[in-house]
Design an enzyme around this catalytic site. Structure first.
Site, mmCIF file in Angstrom:
data_model
loop_
_atom_site.group_PDB
_atom_site.id
_atom_site.type_symbol
_atom_site.label_atom_id
_atom_site.label_comp_id
_atom_site.label_asym_id
_atom_site.label_seq_id
_atom_site.Cartn_x
_atom_site.Cartn_y
_atom_site.Cartn_z
ATOM 1 N N ASP A 48 0.837 -1.203 0.000
ATOM 2 C CA ASP A 48 0.000 0.000 0.000
ATOM 3 C C ASP A 48 0.875 1.258 0.000
ATOM 4 O O ASP A 48 0.370 2.382 -0.051
ATOM 5 C CB ASP A 48 -1.015 -0.004 1.153
ATOM 6 C CG ASP A 48 -0.365 -0.069 2.519
ATOM 7 O OD1 ASP A 48 0.876 -0.149 2.609
ATOM 8 O OD2 ASP A 48 -1.109 -0.027 3.524
ATOM 9 N N ASP A 87 -1.120 -6.070 -0.267
ATOM 10 C CA ASP A 87 -1.412 -5.470 1.042
ATOM 11 C C ASP A 87 -2.907 -5.244 1.206
ATOM 12 O O ASP A 87 -3.548 -4.669 0.305
ATOM 13 C CB ASP A 87 -0.731 -4.089 1.137
ATOM 14 C CG ASP A 87 0.562 -4.127 1.916
ATOM 15 O OD1 ASP A 87 0.884 -5.179 2.520
ATOM 16 O OD2 ASP A 87 1.265 -3.097 1.922
ATOM 17 N N LYS A 117 -1.245 -9.425 2.764
ATOM 18 C CA LYS A 117 -0.400 -8.983 3.884
ATOM 19 C C LYS A 117 -1.191 -8.004 4.730
ATOM 20 O O LYS A 117 -1.938 -7.188 4.196
ATOM 21 C CB LYS A 117 0.885 -8.322 3.375
ATOM 22 C CG LYS A 117 1.756 -7.758 4.501
ATOM 23 C CD LYS A 117 3.163 -7.435 4.044
ATOM 24 C CE LYS A 117 3.357 -6.100 3.395
ATOM 25 N NZ LYS A 117 2.978 -4.925 4.235
ATOM 26 N N GLU A 119 -0.966 -5.580 8.554
ATOM 27 C CA GLU A 119 -0.094 -5.024 9.594
ATOM 28 C C GLU A 119 -0.640 -5.386 10.974
ATOM 29 O O GLU A 119 -1.845 -5.272 11.223
ATOM 30 C CB GLU A 119 0.005 -3.499 9.439
ATOM 31 C CG GLU A 119 0.688 -3.095 8.143
ATOM 32 C CD GLU A 119 0.890 -1.593 7.996
ATOM 33 O OE1 GLU A 119 0.631 -0.843 8.963
ATOM 34 O OE2 GLU A 119 1.308 -1.176 6.907
ATOM 35 N N GLU A 186 9.877 -4.465 9.780
ATOM 36 C CA GLU A 186 10.272 -3.165 9.215
ATOM 37 C C GLU A 186 10.904 -2.272 10.271
ATOM 38 O O GLU A 186 10.309 -2.031 11.334
ATOM 39 C CB GLU A 186 9.051 -2.456 8.584
ATOM 40 C CG GLU A 186 9.441 -1.112 7.963
ATOM 41 C CD GLU A 186 8.425 -0.513 7.017
ATOM 42 O OE1 GLU A 186 7.395 -1.154 6.750
ATOM 43 O OE2 GLU A 186 8.673 0.617 6.533
HETATM 44 O O1 KIV Z 1 3.658 -1.089 1.489
HETATM 45 C C1 KIV Z 1 4.791 -1.567 1.324
HETATM 46 O O2 KIV Z 1 5.463 -1.354 0.300
HETATM 47 C C2 KIV Z 1 5.332 -2.420 2.374
HETATM 48 C C3 KIV Z 1 6.800 -2.706 2.367
HETATM 49 C C4 KIV Z 1 7.558 -1.505 2.753
HETATM 50 C C5 KIV Z 1 7.132 -3.869 3.221
HETATM 51 O O3 KIV Z 1 4.611 -2.803 3.232
#
Ligand code: KIV
Length: 263
Positions: A48, A87, A117, A119, A186
């Site tokens: 994202d 994401d 993915k 968070e 991260e």
């Molecule tokens: O959104 C993204 O690009 C990410 C990476 C930085 C891991 O989550």
């Protein structure tokens, strides 16, 4: 259809077990996906970060599920063998495990990608478990979690004190236990990333988290030097911004001088 050389969640697990490093790179369109694959990238992450590097937002918060699906479907069309992760954007999974499932199903069905993915660590473990028990490959993301920018107020390193370190160790254990297939770390201290990588049976994917991680991920624009400024942990391997400006400047000059086209 999965071909024999297709990267899968199992490929990533086997790579960790064999201590073979894996490269992840963000991508947001079909063209970039094909270029990344041609360079040997194993996993394409439609992050994202799209919101900040391509859509002009000042954080990832405004990114919508429809935007993520639109860009992820393009990346899937451009890839041949890479594993593609999308994401889940802010607000699309935090309400309940059911909301996360409904939106993950949309992502997988409408984009054709391989995994989602999200968070969060311990606090998201029940959601990860709910998705994993229903056959969804979930990548967790802990440490600096950009969707929490309003809570933390900065993109600074996480895990700087004993309490934060202990929480991140618990987060990693919780997402693994819940069934995550990998965990992004991260912007955390190197020794903490090492401890988490040693503790976890699932692969760790580092960004600003040391060479100890099983895999590394960078944002497309950072790696290729497309930004005016990079985060300190994301070095540019080539300065394409300057080269692009120079190429466009020369063409602009020729047009305005009446020298283009030449015949
Ligand atoms: O959104 C993204 O690009 C990410 C990476 C930085 C891991 O989550």
């Amino acid at each position: 259809m999965t071909t024999p050389d297709q990267t899968t969640a199992l490929t990533l697990l086997r790579a960790k077990q064999a201590q073979r490093k894996i490269s992840w790179l963000t991508a947001y369109d079909a063209h970039s996906a094909a270029i990344a694959e041609a360079a040997g990238i194993d996993v394409l992450l439609v992050g994202d970060s799209l919101g900040m590097v391509a859509l002009g937002y000042d954080s990832t918060l405004p990114v919508t599920l429809d935007q993520m699906i639109h860009h992820t479907a393009a990346v899937v069309r451009g890839r041949q063998r890479a594993w593609v992760v999308c994401d889940l954007p802010f607000g699309s999974y935090q309400v309940s495990p059911e909301q996360a499932l409904t939106n993950s199903v949309r992502v997988l069905q409408e984009s054709g990608c391989d995994a989602v993915k999200l968070e969060g660590g311990e606090a998201m473990a029940a959601t990860i478990q709910f998705l994993a028990e229903r056959g969804i490959a979930v990548v967790a993301h802990i440490g600096l979690t950009p969707q929490s920018i309003k809570q933390f107020g900065s993109y600074a390193k996480r895990g700087n004190n004993d309490a934060e370190r202990a929480q991140l160790l618990r987060d990693a254990a919780a997402v693994e236990q819940a069934g995550a297939v990998a965990v992004v770390l991260e912007n955390i201290p190197a020794d903490l990333a090492t401890a988490i990588t040693e503790q976890c049976a699932i692969p760790t994917v580092g960004i600003g988290a040391s060479v100890a991680c099983d895999a590394q991920v960078l944002v497309w624009h950072d790696l290729l030097g497309l930004n005016a400024h990079n985060p300190p942990f994301a070095p540019a391997y080539v300065q394409l911004r300057e080269q692009m400006i120079e190429g466009i400047r020369r063409w602009d000059h020729d047009v305005k001088a009446g020298d283009f086209p030449q015949s």
